[in-house]
Scaffold this active site. Structure first.
Site, PDB file in Angstrom:
ATOM      1  N   GLY A   3       0.824  -1.195   0.000  1.00 35.68           N
ATOM      2  CA  GLY A   3       0.000   0.000   0.000  1.00 35.68           C
ATOM      3  C   GLY A   3       0.866   1.256   0.000  1.00 35.68           C
ATOM      4  O   GLY A   3       2.103   1.177  -0.019  1.00 35.68           O
ATOM      5  N   GLN A   4       0.217   2.401   0.040  1.00 30.87           N
ATOM      6  CA  GLN A   4       0.939   3.680  -0.032  1.00 30.87           C
ATOM      7  C   GLN A   4       1.957   3.813   1.098  1.00 30.87           C
ATOM      8  O   GLN A   4       3.132   4.118   0.889  1.00 30.87           O
ATOM      9  CB  GLN A   4      -0.054   4.837   0.084  1.00 30.87           C
ATOM     10  CG  GLN A   4      -1.125   4.860  -0.986  1.00 30.87           C
ATOM     11  CD  GLN A   4      -1.964   6.119  -0.886  1.00 30.87           C
ATOM     12  OE1 GLN A   4      -1.619   7.130  -1.467  1.00 30.87           O
ATOM     13  NE2 GLN A   4      -3.046   6.076  -0.133  1.00 30.87           N
ATOM     14  N   ASP A  32      -1.337 -12.453   4.999  1.00 34.95           N
ATOM     15  CA  ASP A  32      -2.754 -12.201   4.714  1.00 34.95           C
ATOM     16  C   ASP A  32      -3.510 -11.977   6.019  1.00 34.95           C
ATOM     17  O   ASP A  32      -3.666 -12.896   6.826  1.00 34.95           O
ATOM     18  CB  ASP A  32      -3.329 -13.395   3.936  1.00 34.95           C
ATOM     19  CG  ASP A  32      -4.792 -13.183   3.583  1.00 34.95           C
ATOM     20  OD1 ASP A  32      -5.389 -12.175   4.022  1.00 34.95           O
ATOM     21  OD2 ASP A  32      -5.336 -14.035   2.854  1.00 34.95           O
ATOM     22  N   THR A  58      -9.167  -0.548   3.240  1.00 38.98           N
ATOM     23  CA  THR A  58      -9.265   0.910   3.112  1.00 38.98           C
ATOM     24  C   THR A  58     -10.341   1.381   2.131  1.00 38.98           C
ATOM     25  O   THR A  58     -10.434   2.576   1.859  1.00 38.98           O
ATOM     26  CB  THR A  58      -7.903   1.504   2.677  1.00 38.98           C
ATOM     27  OG1 THR A  58      -7.488   0.842   1.479  1.00 38.98           O
ATOM     28  CG2 THR A  58      -6.849   1.332   3.750  1.00 38.98           C
ATOM     29  N   TYR A  95      -1.646   2.148  12.106  1.00 35.58           N
ATOM     30  CA  TYR A  95      -2.206   3.411  11.588  1.00 35.58           C
ATOM     31  C   TYR A  95      -3.722   3.399  11.727  1.00 35.58           C
ATOM     32  O   TYR A  95      -4.371   2.378  11.477  1.00 35.58           O
ATOM     33  CB  TYR A  95      -1.812   3.614  10.119  1.00 35.58           C
ATOM     34  CG  TYR A  95      -0.319   3.667   9.983  1.00 35.58           C
ATOM     35  CD1 TYR A  95       0.372   4.856  10.168  1.00 35.58           C
ATOM     36  CD2 TYR A  95       0.407   2.497   9.788  1.00 35.58           C
ATOM     37  CE1 TYR A  95       1.757   4.891  10.125  1.00 35.58           C
ATOM     38  CE2 TYR A  95       1.794   2.521   9.741  1.00 35.58           C
ATOM     39  CZ  TYR A  95       2.449   3.717   9.917  1.00 35.58           C
ATOM     40  OH  TYR A  95       3.820   3.754   9.895  1.00 35.58           O
ATOM     41  N   THR A  97      -7.264   6.459  11.724  1.00 33.08           N
ATOM     42  CA  THR A  97      -7.844   7.459  10.834  1.00 33.08           C
ATOM     43  C   THR A  97      -8.669   8.523  11.570  1.00 33.08           C
ATOM     44  O   THR A  97      -9.216   8.263  12.646  1.00 33.08           O
ATOM     45  CB  THR A  97      -8.755   6.725   9.806  1.00 33.08           C
ATOM     46  OG1 THR A  97      -9.528   7.673   9.099  1.00 33.08           O
ATOM     47  CG2 THR A  97      -9.711   5.759  10.483  1.00 33.08           C
ATOM     48  N   TYR A 121     -16.140   1.583   7.946  1.00 31.40           N
ATOM     49  CA  TYR A 121     -14.678   1.700   7.958  1.00 31.40           C
ATOM     50  C   TYR A 121     -14.206   2.340   9.269  1.00 31.40           C
ATOM     51  O   TYR A 121     -13.322   1.812   9.949  1.00 31.40           O
ATOM     52  CB  TYR A 121     -14.225   2.522   6.748  1.00 31.40           C
ATOM     53  CG  TYR A 121     -12.770   2.937   6.776  1.00 31.40           C
ATOM     54  CD1 TYR A 121     -11.758   2.007   6.523  1.00 31.40           C
ATOM     55  CD2 TYR A 121     -12.403   4.254   7.050  1.00 31.40           C
ATOM     56  CE1 TYR A 121     -10.425   2.387   6.550  1.00 31.40           C
ATOM     57  CE2 TYR A 121     -11.072   4.637   7.072  1.00 31.40           C
ATOM     58  CZ  TYR A 121     -10.090   3.705   6.816  1.00 31.40           C
ATOM     59  OH  TYR A 121      -8.763   4.091   6.847  1.00 31.40           O
TER      60      TYR A 121
HETATM   61  N1  LIG Z   1      -5.548   6.265   2.566  1.00 27.62           N
HETATM   62  C1  LIG Z   1      -5.999   7.185   3.426  1.00 27.62           C
HETATM   63  O1  LIG Z   1      -6.453   8.267   3.040  1.00 27.62           O
HETATM   64  C2  LIG Z   1      -5.900   6.936   4.904  1.00 27.62           C
HETATM   65  C3  LIG Z   1      -6.403   7.920   5.788  1.00 27.62           C
HETATM   66  C4  LIG Z   1      -6.312   7.696   7.157  1.00 27.62           C
HETATM   67  C5  LIG Z   1      -5.746   6.526   7.627  1.00 27.62           C
HETATM   68  N2  LIG Z   1      -5.291   5.582   6.758  1.00 27.62           N
HETATM   69  C6  LIG Z   1      -4.727   4.337   7.301  1.00 27.62           C
HETATM   70  O2  LIG Z   1      -3.368   4.228   6.917  1.00 27.62           O
HETATM   71  C7  LIG Z   1      -3.017   2.870   6.737  1.00 27.62           C
HETATM   72  C8  LIG Z   1      -2.387   2.629   5.385  1.00 27.62           C
HETATM   73  O3  LIG Z   1      -3.201   3.205   4.399  1.00 27.62           O
HETATM   74  P1  LIG Z   1      -2.739   3.303   2.867  1.00 27.62           P
HETATM   75  O4  LIG Z   1      -3.258   4.605   2.378  1.00 27.62           O
HETATM   76  O5  LIG Z   1      -1.300   2.958   2.724  1.00 27.62           O
HETATM   77  O6  LIG Z   1      -3.668   2.160   2.274  1.00 27.62           O
HETATM   78  P2  LIG Z   1      -3.639   1.430   0.877  1.00 27.62           P
HETATM   79  O7  LIG Z   1      -2.729   2.130  -0.069  1.00 27.62           O
HETATM   80  O8  LIG Z   1      -5.058   1.180   0.526  1.00 27.62           O
HETATM   81  O9  LIG Z   1      -2.943   0.065   1.267  1.00 27.62           O
HETATM   82  C9  LIG Z   1      -3.565  -0.874   2.071  1.00 27.62           C
HETATM   83  C10 LIG Z   1      -2.781  -2.151   1.932  1.00 27.62           C
HETATM   84  O10 LIG Z   1      -3.399  -3.138   2.758  1.00 27.62           O
HETATM   85  C11 LIG Z   1      -3.385  -4.341   2.026  1.00 27.62           C
HETATM   86  N3  LIG Z   1      -4.392  -5.269   2.468  1.00 27.62           N
HETATM   87  C12 LIG Z   1      -5.741  -5.173   2.384  1.00 27.62           C
HETATM   88  N4  LIG Z   1      -6.318  -6.290   2.853  1.00 27.62           N
HETATM   89  C13 LIG Z   1      -5.295  -7.108   3.227  1.00 27.62           C
HETATM   90  C14 LIG Z   1      -5.222  -8.396   3.767  1.00 27.62           C
HETATM   91  N5  LIG Z   1      -6.323  -9.116   4.003  1.00 27.62           N
HETATM   92  N6  LIG Z   1      -4.016  -8.935   4.034  1.00 27.62           N
HETATM   93  C15 LIG Z   1      -2.889  -8.258   3.770  1.00 27.62           C
HETATM   94  N7  LIG Z   1      -2.871  -7.024   3.243  1.00 27.62           N
HETATM   95  C16 LIG Z   1      -4.073  -6.470   2.970  1.00 27.62           C
HETATM   96  C17 LIG Z   1      -3.636  -3.911   0.588  1.00 27.62           C
HETATM   97  O11 LIG Z   1      -3.223  -4.966  -0.246  1.00 27.62           O
HETATM   98  P3  LIG Z   1      -3.903  -5.131  -1.685  1.00 27.62           P
HETATM   99  O12 LIG Z   1      -3.343  -4.010  -2.504  1.00 27.62           O
HETATM  100  O13 LIG Z   1      -3.411  -6.477  -2.086  1.00 27.62           O
HETATM  101  O14 LIG Z   1      -5.381  -5.063  -1.466  1.00 27.62           O
HETATM  102  C18 LIG Z   1      -2.746  -2.696   0.490  1.00 27.62           C
HETATM  103  O15 LIG Z   1      -1.427  -3.058   0.166  1.00 27.62           O
HETATM  104  C19 LIG Z   1      -4.302   2.074   6.999  1.00 27.62           C
HETATM  105  O16 LIG Z   1      -4.321   1.644   8.322  1.00 27.62           O
HETATM  106  C20 LIG Z   1      -5.399   3.085   6.786  1.00 27.62           C
HETATM  107  O17 LIG Z   1      -6.571   2.767   7.512  1.00 27.62           O
HETATM  108  C21 LIG Z   1      -5.336   5.762   5.414  1.00 27.62           C
END
Ligand SMILES: NC(=O)c1ccc[n+]([C@@H]2O[C@H](COP(=O)([O-])OP(=O)(O)OC[C@H]3O[C@@H](n4cnc5c(N)ncnc54)[C@H](OP(=O)(O)O)[C@@H]3O)[C@@H](O)[C@H]2O)c1
Length: 289
Positions: A3-4, A32, A58, A95, A97, A121
């Site tokens: 992820g990001q 997983d 997410t 992390y 939110t 969520y």
């Molecule tokens: N994005 C935002 O705006 C935001 C805002 C506030 C907080 N956050 C928090 O920040 C953290 C990281 O967010 P991000 O933006 O980096 O998210 P992201 O880019 O959506 O990445 C999430 C990652 O989690 C993986 N994932 C999902 N289900 C999974 C599973 N069952 N087993 C293993 N991996 C799994 C996804 O893999 P796949 O690609 O294979 O699905 C992806 O690599 C999270 O805790 C999120 O709640 C994000």
């Protein structure tokens, strides 16, 4: 695929010690999060000093129709990581939110303010926080907002994509927060990880975003105005971006109007400065264009 934040962490954490980076399909070790026994086994076999969990369910709108899966990934899996970390005496870094709040008022939220998630969520992320706090003494939970990076699915990349194809765009103007780069989150995490390697008293929840605030509309306008300078052939003129209220853009999940997070606790605990959100957006634009 990472992820990001997960991707950036592999860069920022690599100088701090031996790093085992796991994605969903990581071969030797189960990564997983829907396989609770599998991830418990992974922690036992790797026996890390520090676990950093940047994976999550997410898809905010899809979570409304997949609450069990969202709960499994965002709450049950972090609980297992927390239990296993506790058995090892390890730290769990995680992390969360701004969506754990109800978005009322106009003041930046403190870590101690009452929560009140509006979406599946948000509820599952809050449940994850609570379970980590209950199960693992040594934890850092970083609540952040509006994450973007030069890779992955995010608002900045979507806006640039639309700007190449459309001549008008309507963007919500009544949700206020701080766009925060995955790069900044990963760098701050590395500072905090360095800190907790030598002390145990900084466990807790921290709000971590870039400084300043804007609306999605303000963010889009800044993005497209800046992009237009470097890339004048963009179809969209920034003056053709229309500000609309949230009601005019219905989504499956309700989002908080006030996503402001007060970051003073993080800055004073870890002696850090958080740059203004414009800085990170300008930087990522140079990578994207
Ligand atoms: N994005 C935002 O705006 C935001 C805002 C506030 C907080 N956050 C928090 O920040 C953290 C990281 O967010 P991000 O933006 O980096 O998210 P992201 O880019 O959506 O990445 C999430 C990652 O989690 C993986 N994932 C999902 N289900 C999974 C599973 N069952 N087993 C293993 N991996 C799994 C996804 O893999 P796949 O690609 O294979 O699905 C992806 O690599 C999270 O805790 C999120 O709640 C994000």
């Amino acid at each position: 695929m990472y992820g990001q934040i997960g991707w950036e962490l592999q860069r920022s954490l690599s100088p701090l010690g031996d790093l085992v980076a796991l994605g969903r399909d990581s071969g030797e070790y189960c990564g997983d999060l829907t396989n609770l026994a599998g991830i418990a086994d992974t922690v036992r076999r790797v026996a890390p000093d520090i676990i950093v969990n940047a994976a999550a369910y997410t898809a905010v709108d899809r979570a409304e129709s997949e609450p069990e899966l969202a709960r499994l990934v965002n709450a049950s899996a972090p609980a297992v990581l927390a239990q296993e970390a506790q058995k090892l005496g390890a730290w769990l870094v995680h992390y969360s939110t701004d969506y754990v709040f109800d978005g009322s008022g106009d003041q930046p939220r403190l870590e101690t303010d009452p929560t009140g998630p509006l979406s599946v969520y948000g509820k599952t992320k809050l449940e994850g926080e609570v379970l980590i706090q209950q199960n693992c003494e040594k934890h850092l939970i970083f609540r952040t907002s509006w994450v973007y990076a030069s890779r992955g699915a995010n608002f900045a990349r979507s806006m640039l994509h639309f700007a190449k194809e459309r001549d008008r765009l309507r963007v919500v103007d009544d949700q206020i927060g701080a766009p925060t780069s995955a790069e900044l989150l990963a760098d701050v995490t590395a500072h905090a990880v360095q800190d907790i390697k030598t002390r145990d008293d900084h466990s807790g929840i921290y709000h971590l975003t870039a400084a300043g605030e804007t609306s999605w509309y303000g963010y889009a306008k800044f993005l497209i105005e800046s992009a237009k300078v470097a890339y004048p052939i963009l179809k969209l003129d920034p003056r053709a971006i229309e500000a609309i209220p949230s009601e005019a853009f219905p989504t499956a999940a309700r989002r908080p109007l006030n996503s402001r997070l007060n970051t003073n606790k993080l800055k004073s605990t870890f002696n850090l400065h958080l740059p203004d959100w414009h800085d990170g957006v300008t930087r990522v634009l140079t990578e994207l264009l």
